[in-house]
Design a protein around this motif. Sequence first.
Motif, PDB file in Angstrom:
ATOM      1  N   HIS A 115       1.011   4.383  -2.871  1.00  0.00           N
ATOM      2  CA  HIS A 115       0.169   5.440  -2.309  1.00  0.00           C
ATOM      3  C   HIS A 115       0.223   6.699  -3.169  1.00  0.00           C
ATOM      4  O   HIS A 115       1.244   7.040  -3.769  1.00  0.00           O
TER       5      HIS A 115
ATOM      6  N   ALA B 166      -3.429   1.339   6.922  1.00  0.00           N
ATOM      7  CA  ALA B 166      -2.679   0.476   6.013  1.00  0.00           C
ATOM      8  C   ALA B 166      -1.938  -0.619   6.752  1.00  0.00           C
ATOM      9  O   ALA B 166      -1.755  -1.728   6.232  1.00  0.00           O
TER      10      ALA B 166
ATOM     11  N   ALA C  93       0.829  -1.203   0.000  1.00  0.00           N
ATOM     12  CA  ALA C  93       0.000   0.000   0.000  1.00  0.00           C
ATOM     13  C   ALA C  93       0.868   1.259   0.000  1.00  0.00           C
ATOM     14  O   ALA C  93       0.561   2.252  -0.663  1.00  0.00           O
TER      15      ALA C  93
END
Length: 252
Positions: free
Chosen positions: A45, A54, A41
Amino acid sequence: MMARAFRCEWTKFRTVPSNLVTLTAAVVLMVGPGALTAYRAAEGHQGVFDAANASLYGGFLFAQMVVGSLGVLVASSEYATGMIRTSLTAVPRRARLLAAKVMMFGAVALAAGQVASFASFLLGQVVIGAAGAPTASLGQPGVLRAVAGMGVVWALVGLVGVALGFLLRETMIATTVLVAINFIIPIIGPRLLPEAVGETVMTYWPIAAGLRVATTVADPARLGPWAGLGLLAAFTALLLAAAFAAFRTRDA
């Protein structure tokens, strides 16, 4: 009497080696895959990044199935082995027996959930930082609530499992229903439903709403953290009330 019933339930739980192994596995599943999903993640991003969520959400998707299934077993295994009759002989008041079981497993799941949540958060921030994304600290607004709140969600998911175990009595059936409630409907369902219906599910389905407590970035289209957690708590209480009613009226 309640204290004695609680101690009996705790003794039954901790003397089954697989219970503690399963609980440990749930913590590992929260922390390990959580770190991997947090790293991915962070790599991708863009814009606003919820570093706390996350580090928590990815691992929880794996851990919740284990915690909920263990809650199912706490109830259904007594029916499978016939131990429920022995339990009722020791604690004839069914309300007390069910309350002791709920309190015991709720406390166990909450404690394990807090350990898993804080460990997942701390490790997650390390890997998020390594991926070059902004990290979060417990002192930032909403972060401590998100991390501790995820531990509360653990306890509620476990108690949903206990309620289903009492309601359905069969481990496989109750576990299947649990998977449908906590995984298939909120995660897969919205992709198969019309957009408007899918949005409603993502907003108001109990587990989806409850997980809002583990976010630190506001979303006007979703419930707030405390409202979402309250909805999950109300759903859990409703299932436990139904389990109590069934437990009182059905034969052991």
